[in-house]
Design an enzyme around this catalytic site. Structure first.
Site, PDB file in Angstrom:
ATOM      1  N   GLU A 113       0.822  -1.214   0.000  1.00 28.63           N
ATOM      2  CA  GLU A 113       0.000   0.000   0.000  1.00 28.63           C
ATOM      3  C   GLU A 113       0.852   1.259   0.000  1.00 28.63           C
ATOM      4  O   GLU A 113       2.046   1.210   0.308  1.00 28.63           O
ATOM      5  CB  GLU A 113      -0.944  -0.003   1.211  1.00 28.63           C
ATOM      6  CG  GLU A 113      -0.276  -0.293   2.526  1.00 28.63           C
ATOM      7  CD  GLU A 113      -1.262  -0.756   3.607  1.00 28.63           C
ATOM      8  OE1 GLU A 113      -1.501   0.036   4.508  1.00 28.63           O
ATOM      9  OE2 GLU A 113      -1.774  -1.892   3.539  1.00 28.63           O
ATOM     10  N   LYS A 115       2.481   4.610   1.243  1.00 27.15           N
ATOM     11  CA  LYS A 115       2.838   5.186   2.532  1.00 27.15           C
ATOM     12  C   LYS A 115       2.524   6.676   2.406  1.00 27.15           C
ATOM     13  O   LYS A 115       3.185   7.410   1.651  1.00 27.15           O
ATOM     14  CB  LYS A 115       4.327   4.959   2.816  1.00 27.15           C
ATOM     15  CG  LYS A 115       4.755   5.435   4.181  1.00 27.15           C
ATOM     16  CD  LYS A 115       6.138   4.885   4.502  1.00 27.15           C
ATOM     17  CE  LYS A 115       6.581   5.218   5.904  1.00 27.15           C
ATOM     18  NZ  LYS A 115       6.643   6.618   6.203  1.00 27.15           N
ATOM     19  N   ASP A 117       2.257  10.516   3.257  1.00 22.66           N
ATOM     20  CA  ASP A 117       3.130  11.415   3.984  1.00 22.66           C
ATOM     21  C   ASP A 117       2.286  12.482   4.680  1.00 22.66           C
ATOM     22  O   ASP A 117       1.971  13.527   4.126  1.00 22.66           O
ATOM     23  CB  ASP A 117       4.103  12.074   2.995  1.00 22.66           C
ATOM     24  CG  ASP A 117       5.298  12.663   3.712  1.00 22.66           C
ATOM     25  OD1 ASP A 117       5.458  12.393   4.912  1.00 22.66           O
ATOM     26  OD2 ASP A 117       6.069  13.390   3.059  1.00 22.66           O
ATOM     27  N   TYR A 218      -5.555   2.749   7.893  1.00 23.79           N
ATOM     28  CA  TYR A 218      -4.906   1.531   7.416  1.00 23.79           C
ATOM     29  C   TYR A 218      -4.745   0.440   8.456  1.00 23.79           C
ATOM     30  O   TYR A 218      -4.121  -0.574   8.179  1.00 23.79           O
ATOM     31  CB  TYR A 218      -3.540   1.859   6.797  1.00 23.79           C
ATOM     32  CG  TYR A 218      -2.682   2.801   7.626  1.00 23.79           C
ATOM     33  CD1 TYR A 218      -2.502   4.111   7.213  1.00 23.79           C
ATOM     34  CD2 TYR A 218      -2.085   2.393   8.801  1.00 23.79           C
ATOM     35  CE1 TYR A 218      -1.734   4.998   7.951  1.00 23.79           C
ATOM     36  CE2 TYR A 218      -1.314   3.267   9.550  1.00 23.79           C
ATOM     37  CZ  TYR A 218      -1.146   4.570   9.118  1.00 23.79           C
ATOM     38  OH  TYR A 218      -0.395   5.445   9.852  1.00 23.79           O
ATOM     39  N   LYS A 306      11.153   2.905   0.738  1.00 23.59           N
ATOM     40  CA  LYS A 306      11.255   4.312   0.333  1.00 23.59           C
ATOM     41  C   LYS A 306      11.714   4.410  -1.119  1.00 23.59           C
ATOM     42  O   LYS A 306      12.675   3.753  -1.498  1.00 23.59           O
ATOM     43  CB  LYS A 306      12.277   5.015   1.221  1.00 23.59           C
ATOM     44  CG  LYS A 306      11.868   5.073   2.679  1.00 23.59           C
ATOM     45  CD  LYS A 306      10.978   6.255   2.906  1.00 23.59           C
ATOM     46  CE  LYS A 306      10.674   6.426   4.362  1.00 23.59           C
ATOM     47  NZ  LYS A 306      10.709   7.778   4.820  1.00 23.59           N
ATOM     48  N   CYS A 396      19.517  47.197  -5.536  1.00 25.34           N
ATOM     49  CA  CYS A 396      18.955  46.327  -6.566  1.00 25.34           C
ATOM     50  C   CYS A 396      20.003  46.077  -7.648  1.00 25.34           C
ATOM     51  O   CYS A 396      20.570  47.032  -8.192  1.00 25.34           O
ATOM     52  CB  CYS A 396      17.727  46.989  -7.178  1.00 25.34           C
ATOM     53  SG  CYS A 396      17.141  46.143  -8.638  1.00 25.34           S
ATOM     54  N   CYS A 399      18.833  48.098 -10.931  1.00 26.95           N
ATOM     55  CA  CYS A 399      18.698  49.553 -11.079  1.00 26.95           C
ATOM     56  C   CYS A 399      19.378  50.333  -9.964  1.00 26.95           C
ATOM     57  O   CYS A 399      19.251  51.564  -9.911  1.00 26.95           O
ATOM     58  CB  CYS A 399      17.229  49.934 -11.148  1.00 26.95           C
ATOM     59  SG  CYS A 399      16.373  49.668  -9.592  1.00 26.95           S
ATOM     60  N   CYS A 414      12.746  45.673  -4.438  1.00 24.90           N
ATOM     61  CA  CYS A 414      13.217  46.848  -5.160  1.00 24.90           C
ATOM     62  C   CYS A 414      11.983  47.734  -5.280  1.00 24.90           C
ATOM     63  O   CYS A 414      10.971  47.322  -5.850  1.00 24.90           O
ATOM     64  CB  CYS A 414      13.732  46.468  -6.552  1.00 24.90           C
ATOM     65  SG  CYS A 414      14.030  47.926  -7.557  1.00 24.90           S
ATOM     66  N   CYS A 419      12.167  49.969 -12.334  1.00 23.87           N
ATOM     67  CA  CYS A 419      13.325  49.069 -12.379  1.00 23.87           C
ATOM     68  C   CYS A 419      13.214  48.209 -13.644  1.00 23.87           C
ATOM     69  O   CYS A 419      12.194  47.543 -13.865  1.00 23.87           O
ATOM     70  CB  CYS A 419      13.314  48.183 -11.138  1.00 23.87           C
ATOM     71  SG  CYS A 419      14.459  46.807 -11.253  1.00 23.87           S
TER      72      CYS A 419
HETATM   73  S1  IVH Z   1       1.456   0.931   9.071  1.00 20.66           S
HETATM   74  C1  IVH Z   1       2.947  -0.875  12.917  1.00 20.66           C
HETATM   75  N1  IVH Z   1       0.640   1.879   6.793  1.00 20.66           N
HETATM   76  O1  IVH Z   1       4.344   5.823   8.265  1.00 20.66           O
HETATM   77  C2  IVH Z   1       2.712  -0.420  11.546  1.00 20.66           C
HETATM   78  N2  IVH Z   1       1.888   3.310   8.215  1.00 20.66           N
HETATM   79  O2  IVH Z   1       7.203   5.629   9.011  1.00 20.66           O
HETATM   80  C3  IVH Z   1       2.268   0.943  11.583  1.00 20.66           C
HETATM   81  N3  IVH Z   1       2.180   5.574   7.338  1.00 20.66           N
HETATM   82  O3  IVH Z   1       3.950   5.906  11.727  1.00 20.66           O
HETATM   83  C4  IVH Z   1       2.234   1.721  10.396  1.00 20.66           C
HETATM   84  N4  IVH Z   1       1.077   5.278   5.463  1.00 20.66           N
HETATM   85  O4  IVH Z   1       2.288   7.238  10.329  1.00 20.66           O
HETATM   86  C5  IVH Z   1       1.315   2.121   7.924  1.00 20.66           C
HETATM   87  N5  IVH Z   1      -0.188   2.606   4.761  1.00 20.66           N
HETATM   88  C6  IVH Z   1       0.484   2.848   5.878  1.00 20.66           C
HETATM   89  C7  IVH Z   1       1.048   4.109   6.145  1.00 20.66           C
HETATM   90  C8  IVH Z   1       1.754   4.294   7.327  1.00 20.66           C
HETATM   91  C9  IVH Z   1       1.745   6.139   6.198  1.00 20.66           C
HETATM   92  C10 IVH Z   1       3.011   6.250   8.354  1.00 20.66           C
HETATM   93  C11 IVH Z   1       2.581   5.996   9.776  1.00 20.66           C
HETATM   94  C12 IVH Z   1       3.804   5.426  10.437  1.00 20.66           C
HETATM   95  C13 IVH Z   1       4.900   5.925   9.555  1.00 20.66           C
HETATM   96  C14 IVH Z   1       6.127   5.065   9.690  1.00 20.66           C
END
Ligand code: IVH
Length: 671
Positions: A113, A115, A117, A218, A306, A396, A399, A414, A419
């Site tokens: 899935e 991740k 941010d 999740y 990552k 500047c 000018c 400026c 200018c």
């Molecule tokens: S599972 C014990 N699933 O990533 C497992 N985390 O770097 C718990 N995060 O603290 C996390 N998307 O805040 C999981 N699909 C996802 C996620 C996810 C984002 C974040 C979460 C976690 C951090 C870890």
């Protein structure tokens, strides 16, 4: 980063690393202002883990390797989590990941899935009712931010059964919501993650309600029997049944198919509408998870993967300046070219003097470059210091006018309206595709005409005809291309107030502000002038949703400024329109007297403005914010805070399918 201690001094190095890791944890979790990349951070953690393993005599329960980074803030009540809220161990390449899959079981099923941010959150339900929303905090204790999180309307307040559980998810913001919101706030937020994390820590839930926060969930932790739930798949089905928002694309597949599937996620990554910083891979079976267990930091049954970090190292060769159309001076680092996220970067912004000082940047420095919001490259960090930190000139560079700070801004301006560099950028902006769309007049052509003295200011474009033969005599300007230019100049006269106002380069008056002014009845320059003469001008403008105090002051200043008044009246005499066109109207007018707002996304209307265009075409008014004057809210999946506010105010809520029914009933066709 501190310098490495001698290898023969492991104790000191361990202490040093713990201090450094704690500092970065605070910067990341408390200040939402990380100064190193995740990868660099992980290297520090890995070095510490290795030393602690080698020298167990120096182990310590308070070491950051035994804890999850903390985001606790003093102003919130605390909550002891019912189970440890763990983090994830990172992997950065397929080899590392394959090793882990091998070890964990390549024939087993895993979920793959996005991740997301954003900011991690736990939603605690007691007997099926949402009682507490808590940040991850230290992993053991979190901040109670219930009222703030409840402003996210897609979170169910009750469940269909009296269950005791907590749902884990990520609060985030889409790129487009972030950009729109950040524009209103003068661009002061660095990225959607920082804004989302900062938003749930606001003091006032009413302020949070204004922010376009969203959530994807999740995971579930059960506090009573988990009847019939044996896998991650079952958890996701339960969450879906209870109408929680789930991230798209999650798949369940066997271990040996993971690496291939990761490739298709990688291809999609840059097209995602919300920020993702990798993937998460989790064992599907809950029994297998229990067998593997967890460390104090992270489960052994999951890994984060990552993607290539969007940070690269290069060297600053020179520093020059961009003098924008408003006079703002932005220092830019000319760097040794590098390729980053698909483009070659030669310039990266250094924002302003404060930023340069914070980084300690200067010519000759080795620096890390990032692409903020995936768009503008920026210098993020100095990895090798320059001989001297760069100091902006006092005058500047174009000018020689003394540079000045305006109000409490960190930027220098400026202040000379004449200018040359500023004028040139004004002209480039005016002619650009999004503004007056004068085809054939790009940066290069404008620069030539400017240097020749044929176009010194915007009105000169409309009297350029007198230089036609001179232009034709230039290299690279044939009959055909010159005709294109003159036709486009003529055609630009058809553009209405929506384009002319934001094109003339008035500070704080961009396309969005113009649209809001028009929506609120200020649909011409004359109406704005009348307003500016009224005693309540400032109050009237401030009352408009989306118009902040800085814009009010700037706009009223422009409306009294002699040169601006002269510029507009000259352009009007030259045939430009300073009033908004009536939007195309139809005979079918079911929306007359109604005021519609929109939130969320739609299957049949992409972009969603297409739905709003139908409303205005058929008699309705379109507004950007929900207020007591709003009569209808068109909402779709991912609806933001507007939905909650509309409910409170008793605004009529209309879903996409109800809207389609309404259109059909009235005989209105889409498209
Ligand atoms: S599972 C014990 N699933 O990533 C497992 N985390 O770097 C718990 N995060 O603290 C996390 N998307 O805040 C999981 N699909 C996802 C996620 C996810 C984002 C974040 C979460 C976690 C951090 C870890």
């Amino acid at each position: 980063m501190p310098k490495k201690s001698k290898p023969e001094d492991p104790k000191n190095r361990i202490i040093e690393l713990r201090k450094e890791i704690n500092r970065h944890n605070d910067l990341y979790y408390k200040d939402n202002a990380p100064v190193i990349s995740d990868k660099e951070f992980d290297l520090l953690v890995k070095e510490l883990q290795k030393l602690e393993k080698e020298f167990p005599e120096f182990s310590d329960v308070s070491s950051p390797t035994a804890q999850v980074g903390s985001d606790l803030s003093p102003q919130f009540s605390k909550f002891k989590h019912k189970v440890p809220v763990l983090s994830l161990e990172n992997t950065y390449n397929e080899v590392e990941l394959s090793e882990w899959i091998e070890k964990t079981g390549s024939e087993e099923e895993y979920s793959l899935e996005w991740k997301i941010d954003g900011a991690s959150i736990l939603l605690y339900y007691e007997n099926g009712t949402l009682v507490n929303c808590v940040t991850r905090g230290t992993g053991g204790i979190g901040d109670i931010v219930t009222e703030n999180v409840k402003t996210i309307s897609t979170i169910p307040k009750t469940l269909s059964e009296p269950l005791n559980l907590s749902v884990r998810g990520e609060i985030f913001m889409t790129f487009s919501d972030f950009e729109e919101f950040n524009e209103e706030y003068g661009g002061k937020f660095a990225n959607p993650r920082n804004l989302a994390a900062g938003s749930i820590k606001q003091k006032d839930p009413l302020e949070v309600a204004k922010r376009p926060l969203r959530i994807f969930v999740y995971d579930v932790y059960f506090f009573s029997s988990r009847k019939g739930i044996n896998s991650h798949k079952d958890i996701l089905s339960l969450l879906k049944k209870e109408k929680f928002p789930l991230a798209p694309d999650t798949t369940i597949l066997v271990g040996n198919k993971l690496v291939k599937e990761i490739e298709s996620f990688r291809k999609k990554k840059d097209k995602m509408p919300f920020p993702v910083d990798g993937l998460v891979i989790k064992l599907n079976s809950l029994n297998l998870r229990e067998n593997l267990g967890e460390t104090s930091h992270s489960p052994r049954w999951a890994r984060a993967f990552k993607f290539d970090a969007l940070l690269k190292e290069t060297t600053i060769e020179e520093i020059d300046f961009a003098i924008g159309r408003t006079g703002k001076v932005t220092p830019r680092a000319k760097v040794t070219p590098i390729s980053l996220a698909g483009t070659t970067v030669t310039y990266a912004t250094l924002h302003n003097q404060d930023y340069i000082n914070q980084l300690g940047a200067g010519i000759g420095a080795k620096v890390l470059i990032s692409k903020r919001g995936e768009i503008i490259p920026a210098v993020e960090k100095v990895t090798f210091p320059p001989k001297t930190v760069f100091v902006l000139p006092k005058e500047c560079p174009s000018c020689n006018t003394k540079l000045a700070k305006v109000d409490d801004s960190v930027d220098f301006f400026c202040t000379n309206r004449h200018c040359p560099e500023r004028k040139l950028n004004q002209l480039i902006f005016f002619c650009s595709k999004k503004q007056m769309n004068i085809e054939g007049l790009g940066e290069r052509q404008i620069q030539i005409f400017f240097e020749k003295g044929w176009v010194k200011d915007i009105p000169d474009l409309y009297t350029l005809e007198k230089y036609r033969s001179d232009i034709l005599a230039l290299d690279g300007f044939g009959e055909k291309s010159v005709k294109i230019i003159f036709d486009a100049i003529q055609k630009s006269k058809e553009k209405d107030f929506r384009f002319t106002l934001p094109s003339i380069g008035l500070n704080e008056v961009g396309p969005k502000v113009t649209e809001i002014l028009i929506e609120n009845g200020y649909d011409s320059w004359d109406k704005l002038l009348t307003l500016s003469k009224s005693k309540t001008a400032s109050e009237d403008l401030s009352a408009i949703h989306g118009i902040g105090p800085r814009t009010v002051d700037a706009l009223l200043g422009h409306l009294k400024d002699k040169e601006t008044l002269k510029l507009v009246s000259t352009l009007v005499k030259l045939g430009l329109k300073f009033q908004a066109d009536e939007t195309e109207k139809s005979d079918i007018q079911p929306f007359v007297g109604q005021s519609w707002c929109v939130t969320g996304s739609f299957e049949n209307f992409q972009p969603r403005d297409l739905a709003m265009d139908l409303i205005t075409k058929h008699g309705g008014k379109k507004v950007t914010g929900v207020s007591s004057k709003t009569t209808h809210l068109l909402y779709g999946p991912g609806a933001g805070s507007k939905l909650e506010k509309a409910k409170e105010l008793g605004v009529t809520l209309v879903s996409e399918s109800e809207f389609l029914d309404l259109l059909q009933k009235e005989g209105i066709r889409i498209g």
